[in-house]
Design a protein around this motif. Structure first.
Motif, short mmCIF file in Angstrom:
data_model
loop_
_atom_site.label_atom_id
_atom_site.label_comp_id
_atom_site.label_asym_id
_atom_site.label_seq_id
_atom_site.Cartn_x
_atom_site.Cartn_y
_atom_site.Cartn_z
N GLY A 116 -4.81 -5.46 6.43
CA GLY A 116 -5.29 -4.64 7.54
C GLY A 116 -4.12 -4.14 8.35
N GLY A 117 -4.41 -3.23 9.25
CA GLY A 117 -3.35 -2.71 10.08
C GLY A 117 -3.77 -1.50 10.88
N SER A 118 -2.78 -0.82 11.39
CA SER A 118 -2.97 0.36 12.23
C SER A 118 -2.70 1.60 11.39
CB SER A 118 -2.01 0.30 13.42
OG SER A 118 -2.07 1.48 14.15
N TYR A 119 -3.60 2.57 11.48
CA TYR A 119 -3.48 3.84 10.77
C TYR A 119 -3.39 4.95 11.81
CZ TYR A 119 -5.05 1.33 6.59
OH TYR A 119 -5.16 0.45 5.55
N PRO B 137 -2.58 13.16 17.69
CA PRO B 137 -2.72 12.10 16.68
C PRO B 137 -3.86 11.15 17.03
CG PRO B 137 -0.61 11.91 17.83
CD PRO B 137 -1.32 13.11 18.37
N ASP B 138 -4.44 10.56 16.01
CA ASP B 138 -5.55 9.62 16.17
C ASP B 138 -5.14 8.30 15.52
OD1 ASP B 138 -7.98 8.38 16.47
OD2 ASP B 138 -9.07 9.71 15.11
N THR B 139 -5.25 7.20 16.27
CA THR B 139 -4.89 5.88 15.75
C THR B 139 -6.12 5.00 15.72
OG1 THR B 139 -2.65 6.08 16.62
CG2 THR B 139 -3.41 3.87 16.09
N ALA B 140 -6.29 4.25 14.60
CA ALA B 140 -7.43 3.35 14.45
C ALA B 140 -7.00 2.15 13.61
CB ALA B 140 -8.59 4.08 13.79
N LEU B 141 -7.75 1.06 13.74
CA LEU B 141 -7.53 -0.11 12.90
C LEU B 141 -8.33 0.04 11.62
CD1 LEU B 141 -7.70 -2.99 15.52
CD2 LEU B 141 -5.68 -1.96 14.51
N GLY B 142 -7.80 -0.50 10.53
CA GLY B 142 -8.49 -0.39 9.26
C GLY B 142 -8.20 -1.57 8.36
N LEU B 143 -8.93 -1.63 7.26
CA LEU B 143 -8.79 -2.68 6.25
C LEU B 143 -8.43 -2.05 4.92
CD1 LEU B 143 -12.03 -4.69 7.07
CD2 LEU B 143 -9.71 -5.24 7.78
N CYS B 144 -7.78 -2.85 4.07
CA CYS B 144 -7.48 -2.39 2.73
C CYS B 144 -7.69 -3.53 1.73
CB CYS B 144 -6.07 -1.81 2.62
SG CYS B 144 -4.75 -2.99 2.90
N PHE B 145 -7.95 -3.16 0.50
CA PHE B 145 -8.12 -4.13 -0.58
C PHE B 145 -7.69 -3.47 -1.88
CE2 PHE B 145 -11.94 -1.71 -0.11
CZ PHE B 145 -12.28 -1.38 -1.41
N GLY B 146 -7.28 -4.26 -2.83
CA GLY B 146 -6.86 -3.68 -4.09
C GLY B 146 -6.41 -4.71 -5.09
N ALA B 147 -5.72 -4.22 -6.12
CA ALA B 147 -5.24 -5.07 -7.20
C ALA B 147 -3.98 -4.44 -7.77
CB ALA B 147 -6.30 -5.20 -8.28
N GLY B 148 -3.24 -5.26 -8.51
CA GLY B 148 -2.01 -4.74 -9.10
C GLY B 148 -1.47 -5.62 -10.20
N LEU B 149 -0.37 -5.16 -10.74
CA LEU B 149 0.34 -5.89 -11.80
C LEU B 149 1.81 -5.98 -11.41
CD1 LEU B 149 -1.16 -4.00 -14.87
CD2 LEU B 149 -1.88 -6.21 -13.97
N GLU B 150 2.42 -7.11 -11.73
CA GLU B 150 3.84 -7.31 -11.43
C GLU B 150 4.55 -7.69 -12.73
OE1 GLU B 150 5.47 -9.32 -7.74
OE2 GLU B 150 5.77 -10.87 -9.27
N HIS C 77 -8.63 2.03 1.17
CA HIS C 77 -8.47 1.85 2.61
C HIS C 77 -9.75 2.30 3.31
CE1 HIS C 77 -4.05 1.42 2.20
NE2 HIS C 77 -4.25 2.21 1.17
N ILE C 78 -10.22 1.48 4.25
CA ILE C 78 -11.41 1.79 5.04
C ILE C 78 -10.96 1.93 6.50
CG2 ILE C 78 -13.67 1.02 5.78
CD1 ILE C 78 -13.68 -0.76 3.23
N VAL C 79 -11.08 3.14 7.04
CA VAL C 79 -10.65 3.42 8.41
C VAL C 79 -11.67 4.35 9.06
CG1 VAL C 79 -8.77 4.26 9.87
CG2 VAL C 79 -8.25 3.33 7.63
N ASN C 80 -12.02 4.08 10.31
CA ASN C 80 -12.91 4.97 11.07
C ASN C 80 -12.11 5.60 12.21
OD1 ASN C 80 -15.34 4.71 9.66
ND2 ASN C 80 -15.81 2.81 10.70
N PHE C 81 -11.68 6.85 12.00
CA PHE C 81 -11.01 7.58 13.06
C PHE C 81 -12.04 8.16 14.02
CE2 PHE C 81 -7.85 7.86 9.58
CZ PHE C 81 -6.78 7.31 10.24
N LYS C 82 -11.58 8.71 15.14
CA LYS C 82 -12.49 9.27 16.15
C LYS C 82 -13.39 10.37 15.57
CE LYS C 82 -9.04 9.42 19.34
NZ LYS C 82 -8.32 9.97 20.48
N ASP C 83 -12.85 11.15 14.63
CA ASP C 83 -13.63 12.26 14.09
C ASP C 83 -14.34 11.93 12.77
OD1 ASP C 83 -11.46 12.11 12.42
OD2 ASP C 83 -10.94 14.23 12.53
N THR C 84 -14.52 10.65 12.47
CA THR C 84 -15.14 10.26 11.21
C THR C 84 -16.54 10.85 11.07
OG1 THR C 84 -13.86 8.22 11.05
CG2 THR C 84 -15.93 8.28 9.85
N TYR C 85 -17.30 10.87 12.14
CA TYR C 85 -18.68 11.35 12.06
C TYR C 85 -18.85 12.78 12.57
CZ TYR C 85 -19.50 6.50 11.01
OH TYR C 85 -19.45 5.26 10.42
#
Length: 115
Positions: free
Chosen positions: A33-36, A50-63, A80-88
């Protein structure tokens, strides 16, 4: 443009009892998670606040170990899942987009050097 500042947790699967190809790829999952911060420019090149919002992320990878315990190469895909002010907002309804909900995705490649 979107700028992301956050933290992720990775979980590497235990691959010692699996096939050599899977062990070589060293798969992992990631959650974080973090700031977007989103900045936009209009068609007339006017900057929009600029618009700042908190969001979550998830994923997978290979090393992949290039040089074991020294150099690795990672390939990682995240949603990434983020809801900015203008999302709706409905300003794109005429173009068939009722709102700006949904996720965005990133695919990255990383070189990791350890000591």
């Amino acid at each position: 443009n979107i700028f992301h500042l956050g933290a992720d947790l990775k979980y590497y699967f235990d691959t010692k009892d699996l096939s050599a190809a899977i062990s070589f790829a060293n798969p992992f999952v990631v959650v974080g998670g973090g700031s977007y911060t989103k900045t936009e420019t209009s068609q007339s090149n006017q900057s929009i606040d600029p618009d700042t919002a908190l969001g979550l992320c998830f994923g997978a990878g290979l090393e992949f170990a290039i040089q074991p315990r020294k150099v690795y190469f990672q390939v990682e895909a995240k949603g990434h899942i983020v809801n900015f002010k203008d999302t709706y907002t409905e300003r794109f309804a005429k173009e068939g987009k009722p709102d700006l909900t949904g996720m965005f995705f990133t695919l990255t490649g990383n070189a990791l050097f350890t000591w």
